[in-house]
Design a protein around this motif. Structure first.
Motif, PDB file in Angstrom:
ATOM      1  N   PHE A 252      -0.009 -23.641 -25.984  1.00 30.12           N
ATOM      2  CA  PHE A 252       0.369 -23.359 -24.600  1.00 30.12           C
ATOM      3  C   PHE A 252       1.434 -24.382 -24.222  1.00 30.12           C
ATOM      4  CE2 PHE A 252      -4.127 -22.109 -24.880  1.00 30.12           C
ATOM      5  CZ  PHE A 252      -4.024 -20.773 -24.528  1.00 30.12           C
ATOM      6  N   PRO A 253       2.425 -23.990 -23.427  1.00 28.23           N
ATOM      7  CA  PRO A 253       3.479 -24.942 -23.065  1.00 28.23           C
ATOM      8  C   PRO A 253       2.943 -26.130 -22.272  1.00 28.23           C
ATOM      9  CG  PRO A 253       4.086 -22.685 -22.448  1.00 28.23           C
ATOM     10  CD  PRO A 253       2.656 -22.654 -22.851  1.00 28.23           C
ATOM     11  N   PHE A 254       1.849 -25.922 -21.553  1.00 28.49           N
ATOM     12  CA  PHE A 254       1.372 -26.965 -20.634  1.00 28.49           C
ATOM     13  C   PHE A 254       0.312 -27.879 -21.231  1.00 28.49           C
ATOM     14  CE2 PHE A 254      -1.471 -23.417 -19.879  1.00 28.49           C
ATOM     15  CZ  PHE A 254      -0.606 -22.336 -19.750  1.00 28.49           C
ATOM     16  N   THR A 255      -0.042 -27.677 -22.497  1.00 27.27           N
ATOM     17  CA  THR A 255      -1.018 -28.572 -23.132  1.00 27.27           C
ATOM     18  C   THR A 255      -0.543 -28.980 -24.523  1.00 27.27           C
ATOM     19  OG1 THR A 255      -2.206 -26.547 -23.699  1.00 27.27           O
ATOM     20  CG2 THR A 255      -3.159 -27.914 -21.977  1.00 27.27           C
ATOM     21  N   GLU A 256      -0.944 -30.169 -24.949  1.00 25.68           N
ATOM     22  CA  GLU A 256      -0.622 -30.654 -26.293  1.00 25.68           C
ATOM     23  C   GLU A 256      -1.633 -31.718 -26.683  1.00 25.68           C
ATOM     24  OE1 GLU A 256       1.462 -29.402 -28.459  1.00 25.68           O
ATOM     25  OE2 GLU A 256       0.689 -30.871 -29.879  1.00 25.68           O
ATOM     26  N   PRO A 257      -2.517 -31.509 -27.661  1.00 19.27           N
ATOM     27  CA  PRO A 257      -2.677 -30.248 -28.384  1.00 19.27           C
ATOM     28  C   PRO A 257      -3.341 -29.166 -27.538  1.00 19.27           C
ATOM     29  CG  PRO A 257      -4.372 -31.810 -29.025  1.00 19.27           C
ATOM     30  CD  PRO A 257      -3.462 -32.537 -28.098  1.00 19.27           C
ATOM     31  N   SER A 258      -3.270 -27.917 -28.020  1.00 12.08           N
ATOM     32  CA  SER A 258      -3.867 -26.786 -27.310  1.00 12.08           C
ATOM     33  C   SER A 258      -4.941 -26.149 -28.183  1.00 12.08           C
ATOM     34  CB  SER A 258      -2.824 -25.723 -26.998  1.00 12.08           C
ATOM     35  OG  SER A 258      -1.741 -26.266 -26.278  1.00 12.08           O
ATOM     36  N   ALA A 259      -5.923 -25.564 -27.526  1.00 10.52           N
ATOM     37  CA  ALA A 259      -6.964 -24.867 -28.283  1.00 10.52           C
ATOM     38  C   ALA A 259      -7.402 -23.613 -27.541  1.00 10.52           C
ATOM     39  CB  ALA A 259      -8.175 -25.783 -28.483  1.00 10.52           C
ATOM     40  N   GLU A 260      -7.614 -22.565 -28.310  1.00 11.08           N
ATOM     41  CA  GLU A 260      -8.302 -21.417 -27.742  1.00 11.08           C
ATOM     42  C   GLU A 260      -9.769 -21.577 -28.104  1.00 11.08           C
ATOM     43  OE1 GLU A 260      -5.534 -17.568 -27.428  1.00 11.08           O
ATOM     44  OE2 GLU A 260      -5.638 -18.416 -29.433  1.00 11.08           O
ATOM     45  N   VAL A 261     -10.630 -21.213 -27.185  1.00  7.11           N
ATOM     46  CA  VAL A 261     -12.050 -21.453 -27.420  1.00  7.11           C
ATOM     47  C   VAL A 261     -12.795 -20.126 -27.504  1.00  7.11           C
ATOM     48  CG1 VAL A 261     -14.135 -22.520 -26.503  1.00  7.11           C
ATOM     49  CG2 VAL A 261     -11.944 -23.687 -26.277  1.00  7.11           C
ATOM     50  N   ASP A 262     -13.592 -20.007 -28.567  1.00  5.67           N
ATOM     51  CA  ASP A 262     -14.434 -18.829 -28.751  1.00  5.67           C
ATOM     52  C   ASP A 262     -15.880 -19.226 -28.493  1.00  5.67           C
ATOM     53  OD1 ASP A 262     -12.074 -17.788 -29.777  1.00  5.67           O
ATOM     54  OD2 ASP A 262     -12.669 -18.130 -31.870  1.00  5.67           O
ATOM     55  N   ILE A 263     -16.680 -18.259 -28.040  1.00  6.59           N
ATOM     56  CA  ILE A 263     -18.115 -18.535 -27.947  1.00  6.59           C
ATOM     57  C   ILE A 263     -18.862 -17.657 -28.941  1.00  6.59           C
ATOM     58  CG2 ILE A 263     -18.204 -19.404 -25.576  1.00  6.59           C
ATOM     59  CD1 ILE A 263     -18.919 -16.624 -24.632  1.00  6.59           C
ATOM     60  N   GLN A 264     -19.991 -18.192 -29.372  1.00  4.89           N
ATOM     61  CA  GLN A 264     -20.815 -17.523 -30.365  1.00  4.89           C
ATOM     62  C   GLN A 264     -21.411 -16.240 -29.780  1.00  4.89           C
ATOM     63  OE1 GLN A 264     -24.369 -19.686 -30.577  1.00  4.89           O
ATOM     64  NE2 GLN A 264     -25.224 -18.615 -32.356  1.00  4.89           N
ATOM     65  N   CYS A 265     -21.379 -15.146 -30.585  1.00  3.88           N
ATOM     66  CA  CYS A 265     -21.973 -13.901 -30.094  1.00  3.88           C
ATOM     67  C   CYS A 265     -22.402 -13.013 -31.254  1.00  3.88           C
ATOM     68  CB  CYS A 265     -20.978 -13.150 -29.218  1.00  3.88           C
ATOM     69  SG  CYS A 265     -19.652 -12.389 -30.142  1.00  3.88           S
ATOM     70  N   SER A 266     -23.159 -11.970 -30.926  1.00  5.43           N
ATOM     71  CA  SER A 266     -23.491 -10.969 -31.948  1.00  5.43           C
ATOM     72  C   SER A 266     -23.101  -9.600 -31.413  1.00  5.43           C
ATOM     73  CB  SER A 266     -24.999 -11.009 -32.250  1.00  5.43           C
ATOM     74  OG  SER A 266     -25.658  -9.903 -31.665  1.00  5.43           O
ATOM     75  N   TRP A 267     -22.712  -8.712 -32.313  1.00  6.11           N
ATOM     76  CA  TRP A 267     -22.329  -7.353 -31.930  1.00  6.11           C
ATOM     77  C   TRP A 267     -23.371  -6.348 -32.391  1.00  6.11           C
ATOM     78  CZ3 TRP A 267     -18.848  -5.881 -28.528  1.00  6.11           C
ATOM     79  CH2 TRP A 267     -17.804  -6.746 -28.209  1.00  6.11           C
ATOM     80  N   GLU A 268     -24.555  -6.856 -32.743  1.00  8.44           N
ATOM     81  CA  GLU A 268     -25.579  -5.966 -33.281  1.00  8.44           C
ATOM     82  C   GLU A 268     -25.964  -4.889 -32.262  1.00  8.44           C
ATOM     83  OE1 GLU A 268     -29.526  -7.243 -35.361  1.00  8.44           O
ATOM     84  OE2 GLU A 268     -27.882  -8.567 -35.958  1.00  8.44           O
ATOM     85  N   GLY A 269     -26.118  -3.642 -32.741  1.00  9.33           N
ATOM     86  CA  GLY A 269     -26.499  -2.547 -31.860  1.00  9.33           C
ATOM     87  C   GLY A 269     -25.355  -2.079 -30.968  1.00  9.33           C
ATOM     88  N   GLY A 270     -24.139  -2.543 -31.272  1.00  9.50           N
ATOM     89  CA  GLY A 270     -22.984  -2.037 -30.531  1.00  9.50           C
ATOM     90  C   GLY A 270     -22.721  -2.744 -29.212  1.00  9.50           C
ATOM     91  N   THR A 271     -23.651  -3.604 -28.766  1.00  5.95           N
ATOM     92  CA  THR A 271     -23.372  -4.357 -27.535  1.00  5.95           C
ATOM     93  C   THR A 271     -23.278  -5.842 -27.869  1.00  5.95           C
ATOM     94  OG1 THR A 271     -25.738  -4.444 -27.090  1.00  5.95           O
ATOM     95  CG2 THR A 271     -24.463  -2.759 -25.916  1.00  5.95           C
ATOM     96  N   VAL A 272     -22.500  -6.534 -27.077  1.00 13.54           N
ATOM     97  CA  VAL A 272     -22.268  -7.939 -27.371  1.00 13.54           C
ATOM     98  C   VAL A 272     -23.358  -8.801 -26.738  1.00 13.54           C
ATOM     99  CG1 VAL A 272     -20.706  -8.159 -25.403  1.00 13.54           C
ATOM    100  CG2 VAL A 272     -20.564  -9.811 -27.260  1.00 13.54           C
ATOM    101  N   LYS A 273     -23.896  -9.750 -27.539  1.00 16.20           N
ATOM    102  CA  LYS A 273     -24.879 -10.699 -26.999  1.00 16.20           C
ATOM    103  C   LYS A 273     -24.376 -12.107 -27.241  1.00 16.20           C
ATOM    104  CE  LYS A 273     -29.088  -7.947 -27.352  1.00 16.20           C
ATOM    105  NZ  LYS A 273     -28.732  -7.063 -28.494  1.00 16.20           N
ATOM    106  N   VAL A 274     -24.273 -12.867 -26.153  1.00 16.48           N
ATOM    107  CA  VAL A 274     -23.732 -14.219 -26.248  1.00 16.48           C
ATOM    108  C   VAL A 274     -24.839 -15.186 -26.635  1.00 16.48           C
ATOM    109  CG1 VAL A 274     -22.660 -16.090 -24.933  1.00 16.48           C
ATOM    110  CG2 VAL A 274     -21.932 -13.737 -24.563  1.00 16.48           C
ATOM    111  N   GLY A 275     -24.506 -16.168 -27.478  1.00 22.46           N
ATOM    112  CA  GLY A 275     -25.461 -17.219 -27.806  1.00 22.46           C
ATOM    113  C   GLY A 275     -26.319 -16.898 -29.017  1.00 22.46           C
ATOM    114  N   GLU A 276     -26.039 -15.780 -29.697  1.00 21.45           N
ATOM    115  CA  GLU A 276     -26.747 -15.485 -30.949  1.00 21.45           C
ATOM    116  C   GLU A 276     -25.768 -14.861 -31.940  1.00 21.45           C
ATOM    117  OE1 GLU A 276     -29.304 -11.677 -30.129  1.00 21.45           O
ATOM    118  OE2 GLU A 276     -29.592 -13.036 -28.432  1.00 21.45           O
TER     119      GLU A 276
END
Ligand code: DAH
Length: 356
Positions: A252-276
């Motif tokens: 990103f122009p406004f940060t150095e270093p820059s990071a995109e952050v992902d959160i842990q999730c599961s897609w089991e059963g076609g729906t997204v569940k955060v934290g597993e």
């Protein structure tokens, strides 16, 4: 005298309204009324005549006055009866059903986010939705030729013809509030800035108006490690379960270093569940504030440093409350609002639990 009595007592009984009654009063016992004129004649009578006529006239006058008063009351009663016959209300009927409104999921989630960050010592800052291009771009180290300007699908306002100044923009992110807040309070600083942002984009996950929350923490030794702790603390409190994060190097122009952050999730059963599970979902951009950005905000980059981040609030609401289509958020469909809305008294607090 008997003629007078009969004339007025009958007329009073037949009077239709108060105006007619007043007319009769003047005619009979007013200053120039018939009875009054007769009383004036008493002076010309002999004492014997007067002794008879005087009391008789007085009695007549009293009789007419009482008849007038009685009729006045009777007319008022009749008028009241007539009103009561038409203007009645059955107070025993059940009240009409009135639906209570609901709190929009965006408002609810904004409150939740605010409560969590407030607990970590962040206060709320705000800025205008119509922004100068300096605050929205230049001050954030996005110069005029930078591709980020084009990527953001910016909405521009119009200048009057002949006005050569750069047009204002609908802010494309909440990041300009970083600069405004630095200017206002200087460092150290710890703020979040929730609010509306705009980009010309429309599909299942994009609407031309959406919401972000910006974060900014500046101090003498604030590092990327503090950023990671704050974000993990935030996501775990928000989703009510421990949430792992993954930092990916980004730009990103406004940060150095820059990071995109992902959160842990599961897609089991076609729906997204955060934290597993062991999939990852990108939820925000972040990094260490670029020295040029600190300078633009009037802060000496040799003295202060810190992190910033920007999260999509709508995205958080969709994830937490299982809402599939972003566009429905802003359709104002009452059925949707009743289904996904929150009761007005369920205000989120950390001690009361955020996800009721
Ligand atoms: N402003 C960025 C956007 O709208 C998000 C963002 C990224 C904000 C990194 C930040 C940051 O504060 O450090 O896409």
């Amino acid at each position: 005298m008997d003629d007078l009595r009969i004339k007025y007592i009958d007329a009073i009984a037949a009077a239709a309204d108060e105006a007619a009654l007043e007319e009769l009063r003047l005619q009979a016992v007013g200053k120039k009324g018939e009875v009054s004129l007769k009383m004036r004649e008493l002076g010309k009578m002999t004492p014997e005549e007067r002794q008879v006529a005087g009391p008789a006239l007085n009695a007549l006058k009293n009789e007419i006055n009482s008849a007038l008063a009685a009729k006045k009351v009777a007319l008022a009663d009749a008028a009241l009866d007539a009103r009561l016959a038409t203007e009645w209300l059955d107070v025993t009927l059940p009240a009409r059903n009135r639906r209570v409104g609901t709190i929009h999921p965006i408002s609810q989630v904004t409150e939740e986010v605010t409560a969590i960050f407030a607990d970590m010592g962040f206060s709320v800052a705000e800025g205008p939705q119509i922004e100068t291009d300096w605050y929205n771009f230049d001050a954030l180290n996005i110069p005029g030729h930078h591709p980020a300007r084009a990527e953001m699908d910016t909405f521009y306002t119009h200048r009057a013809e002949g006005d050569e100044r750069p047009p204002h923009v609908l802010r494309t992110h909440t990041s300009p509030v970083q600069i405004r807040s630095m200017e206002k309070t200087g460092a150290p600083i710890r703020i979040i800035c929730p609010g509306r942002v705009y980009r010309a984009d429309y599909d299942q996950t994009h609407t031309p108006m959406f919401h972000q929350v910006e974060g900014l923490a500046l101090g003498r030794d604030i590092s990327m490690a503090n950023l990671k702790w704050v974000l993990e603390e935030f996501f775990s409190a928000f989703f009510g379960t421990e949430v792992k994060t993954r930092f990916r190097a980004s730009h990103f122009p406004f940060t150095e270093p820059s990071a995109e952050v992902d959160i842990q999730c599961s897609w089991e059963g076609g729906t997204v569940k955060v934290g597993e599970g062991d999939d990852w979902l990108e939820v925000l951009g972040s990094g260490m504030v670029h020295p040029k950005v600190l300078e633009a905000g009037g802060i000496d980059p040799n003295e202060y440093q810190g992190f910033a981040f920007g999260i999509g609030i709508d995205r958080l609401a969709m994830l937490k409350y299982g809402i599939p289509d972003l566009r429905a958020f802003f359709d104002s469909d009452l059925r949707w609002l009743r289904h996904y809305g929150f009761a007005s008294l369920d205000q989120p607090t950390l001690h009361g639990g955020l996800n009721r």
